[in-house]
Design a protein around this motif. Structure first.
Motif, PDB file in Angstrom:
ATOM      1  N   CYS A 114       0.809  -1.137  -0.210  1.00  0.00           N
ATOM      2  CA  CYS A 114       0.045  -0.039  -0.152  1.00  0.00           C
ATOM      3  C   CYS A 114       1.040   1.174  -0.177  1.00  0.00           C
ATOM      4  CB  CYS A 114      -0.861   0.074   1.258  1.00  0.00           C
ATOM      5  SG  CYS A 114      -1.916   1.465   1.289  1.00  0.00           S
ATOM      6  N   TRP A 115       1.864   1.227   0.912  1.00  0.00           N
ATOM      7  CA  TRP A 115       2.633   2.344   0.825  1.00  0.00           C
ATOM      8  C   TRP A 115       3.290   2.550  -0.450  1.00  0.00           C
ATOM      9  CZ3 TRP A 115       8.486   1.859   2.214  1.00  0.00           C
ATOM     10  CH2 TRP A 115       9.077   3.095   2.767  1.00  0.00           C
ATOM     11  N   LEU A 116       3.917   1.418  -1.220  1.00  0.00           N
ATOM     12  CA  LEU A 116       4.432   1.593  -2.378  1.00  0.00           C
ATOM     13  C   LEU A 116       3.575   2.304  -3.727  1.00  0.00           C
ATOM     14  CD1 LEU A 116       6.759  -1.520  -2.835  1.00  0.00           C
ATOM     15  CD2 LEU A 116       7.738   0.651  -2.291  1.00  0.00           C
ATOM     16  N   GLY A 117       2.313   1.917  -3.533  1.00  0.00           N
ATOM     17  CA  GLY A 117       1.306   2.371  -4.286  1.00  0.00           C
ATOM     18  C   GLY A 117       1.049   3.855  -4.057  1.00  0.00           C
ATOM     19  N   LEU A 118       1.120   4.240  -2.910  1.00  0.00           N
ATOM     20  CA  LEU A 118       0.660   5.760  -2.570  1.00  0.00           C
ATOM     21  C   LEU A 118       1.846   6.516  -2.898  1.00  0.00           C
ATOM     22  CD1 LEU A 118      -1.185   5.443   0.949  1.00  0.00           C
ATOM     23  CD2 LEU A 118      -2.085   6.014  -1.406  1.00  0.00           C
ATOM     24  N   ALA A 119       3.093   5.705  -3.093  1.00  0.00           N
ATOM     25  CA  ALA A 119       4.237   6.646  -3.486  1.00  0.00           C
ATOM     26  C   ALA A 119       4.434   7.139  -4.998  1.00  0.00           C
ATOM     27  CB  ALA A 119       5.544   5.863  -3.151  1.00  0.00           C
ATOM     28  N   VAL A 120       3.672   6.390  -5.768  1.00  0.00           N
ATOM     29  CA  VAL A 120       3.633   6.701  -7.212  1.00  0.00           C
ATOM     30  C   VAL A 120       3.187   8.162  -7.512  1.00  0.00           C
ATOM     31  CG1 VAL A 120       2.723   5.793  -9.383  1.00  0.00           C
ATOM     32  CG2 VAL A 120       3.263   4.053  -7.597  1.00  0.00           C
ATOM     33  N   GLY A 121       3.953   8.819  -8.102  1.00  0.00           N
ATOM     34  CA  GLY A 121       3.647  10.029  -8.676  1.00  0.00           C
ATOM     35  C   GLY A 121       3.076  11.113  -7.615  1.00  0.00           C
ATOM     36  N   GLN A 145       1.514   9.943   4.782  1.00  0.00           N
ATOM     37  CA  GLN A 145       2.265  10.943   5.158  1.00  0.00           C
ATOM     38  C   GLN A 145       3.747  10.520   4.964  1.00  0.00           C
ATOM     39  OE1 GLN A 145      -0.134  13.365   5.472  1.00  0.00           O
ATOM     40  NE2 GLN A 145       1.429  14.249   7.206  1.00  0.00           N
ATOM     41  N   ALA A 146       4.004   9.244   4.721  1.00  0.00           N
ATOM     42  CA  ALA A 146       5.353   8.661   4.707  1.00  0.00           C
ATOM     43  C   ALA A 146       5.547   8.398   3.150  1.00  0.00           C
ATOM     44  CB  ALA A 146       5.589   7.609   5.678  1.00  0.00           C
ATOM     45  N   ALA A 147       4.845   8.436   2.372  1.00  0.00           N
ATOM     46  CA  ALA A 147       4.483   8.027   1.008  1.00  0.00           C
ATOM     47  C   ALA A 147       5.831   8.544   0.313  1.00  0.00           C
ATOM     48  CB  ALA A 147       3.403   8.035   0.401  1.00  0.00           C
ATOM     49  N   PRO A 148       5.991   9.851   0.335  1.00  0.00           N
ATOM     50  CA  PRO A 148       7.235  10.413  -0.479  1.00  0.00           C
ATOM     51  C   PRO A 148       8.407   9.617  -0.181  1.00  0.00           C
ATOM     52  CG  PRO A 148       5.681  12.039   0.401  1.00  0.00           C
ATOM     53  CD  PRO A 148       5.307  11.152   0.866  1.00  0.00           C
ATOM     54  N   LEU A 149       8.592   9.205   0.729  1.00  0.00           N
ATOM     55  CA  LEU A 149       9.976   8.480   1.090  1.00  0.00           C
ATOM     56  C   LEU A 149      10.168   7.115   0.245  1.00  0.00           C
ATOM     57  CD1 LEU A 149       9.887   8.601   5.086  1.00  0.00           C
ATOM     58  CD2 LEU A 149      11.178  10.128   3.582  1.00  0.00           C
ATOM     59  N   ALA A 150       9.157   6.753  -0.132  1.00  0.00           N
ATOM     60  CA  ALA A 150       9.306   5.597  -1.154  1.00  0.00           C
ATOM     61  C   ALA A 150       9.115   5.782  -2.602  1.00  0.00           C
ATOM     62  CB  ALA A 150       8.126   4.460  -0.757  1.00  0.00           C
ATOM     63  N   ALA A 151       9.140   7.027  -2.935  1.00  0.00           N
ATOM     64  CA  ALA A 151       9.126   7.597  -4.229  1.00  0.00           C
ATOM     65  C   ALA A 151      10.207   6.859  -5.246  1.00  0.00           C
ATOM     66  CB  ALA A 151       9.151   9.098  -4.367  1.00  0.00           C
ATOM     67  N   THR A 152      11.304   6.856  -4.728  1.00  0.00           N
ATOM     68  CA  THR A 152      12.450   6.655  -5.400  1.00  0.00           C
ATOM     69  C   THR A 152      12.695   4.813  -5.662  1.00  0.00           C
ATOM     70  OG1 THR A 152      14.013   6.352  -3.447  1.00  0.00           O
ATOM     71  CG2 THR A 152      13.707   8.165  -4.902  1.00  0.00           C
ATOM     72  N   VAL A 153      11.801   4.155  -4.888  1.00  0.00           N
ATOM     73  CA  VAL A 153      11.883   2.652  -4.778  1.00  0.00           C
ATOM     74  C   VAL A 153      10.406   2.111  -5.325  1.00  0.00           C
ATOM     75  CG1 VAL A 153      13.583   2.665  -3.009  1.00  0.00           C
ATOM     76  CG2 VAL A 153      11.262   2.566  -2.404  1.00  0.00           C
TER      77      VAL A 153
END
Length: 221
Positions: free
Chosen positions: A27-34, A115-123
């Motif tokens: 879920c975290w990785l999905g929220l980090a997309v774009g 809130q923490a999703a941007p941290l996973a934007a690169t992965v």
């Protein structure tokens, strides 16, 4: 040890709790997309609605029938008296309270993940242009995380029932189980191997299967 602790289906579904971190990470990785395409509150609302509402509704109205694994379930007619007593426990007000509290907890967890999703934007494996796909993945993963949290928590609550309360529980009618519980998949006569089903059968005396195993060689001589 409580006699109903011998029921293997309880422990099988309790073990599903171990998968919750995996679904939350997805879920975290999905929220980090774009970047967000909707207001923050709306995106959280959409993911929360898909992830929480169906499971919470199920647990409050037609609890999950634990006598099932993946896409198969035991026919209601095959359930023993004590197995039907266990099902009655899942309809208790205490289990409904657990379901509501778990839903509130997961809503808070979703807020933290968002809130923490941007941290996973690169992965995250999807390109930024796939924000809608990311939201869909996040919603489905959050749905799975709620499912694998709610069912084990309800099982844990039932496991804490004392022996006297369990014995006094009115068993569900086999005819009413399809209307009162969510039964996934195809209904079959047997799921677990006969050896497990026989040795784990619930009896008033939890030591009875052990005593029987000890006395069997002596009686055969």
């Amino acid at each position: 040890m409580r006699s109903f602790w011998l029921e293997p289906f309880l422990w099988i579904h309790l073990a599903g709790l171990a998968t919750v971190p995996i679904w939350l990470e997805l879920c975290w990785l999905g929220l980090a997309v774009g970047d967000p395409v909707f207001p923050v509150w709306l995106e959280i609302f959409l993911v929360a609605t898909v992830g929480i509402a169906p499971v919470l509704w199920m647990q409050l109205s037609r609890p999950f029938n634990i006598f099932s694994i993946l896409a198969v379930a035991l026919k209601p007619s095959q359930l023993t008296l004590n197995q039907r007593r266990l099902l009655s426990q899942f309809k208790s007000p205490a289990n409904q309270l657990v379901a509501v509290l778990a839903a509130g907890f997961m809503l808070w967890v979703l807020w933290l993940i968002y809130q923490a999703a941007p941290l996973a934007a690169t992965v995250t494996p999807l390109p930024p242009e796939w924000r809608f796909a990311g939201l869909l993945i996040a919603a489905l993963a959050f749905l799975a995380s709620n499912l694998f949290l709610q069912i084990p928590l309800s099982v844990a609550r039932v496991l804490l029932t004392n022996e006297a309360a369990f014995s006094a529980t009115q068993p569900c009618s086999a005819e009413q189980i399809p209307q009162q519980f969510t039964i996934p998949g195809v209904q079959v006569n047997q799921i677990l191997p006969p050896e497990i089903s026989e040795t784990s059968a619930i009896s008033p005396n939890p030591l009875e299967p052990i005593n029987a195993a000890i006395e069997a060689p002596a009686s055969s001589d």
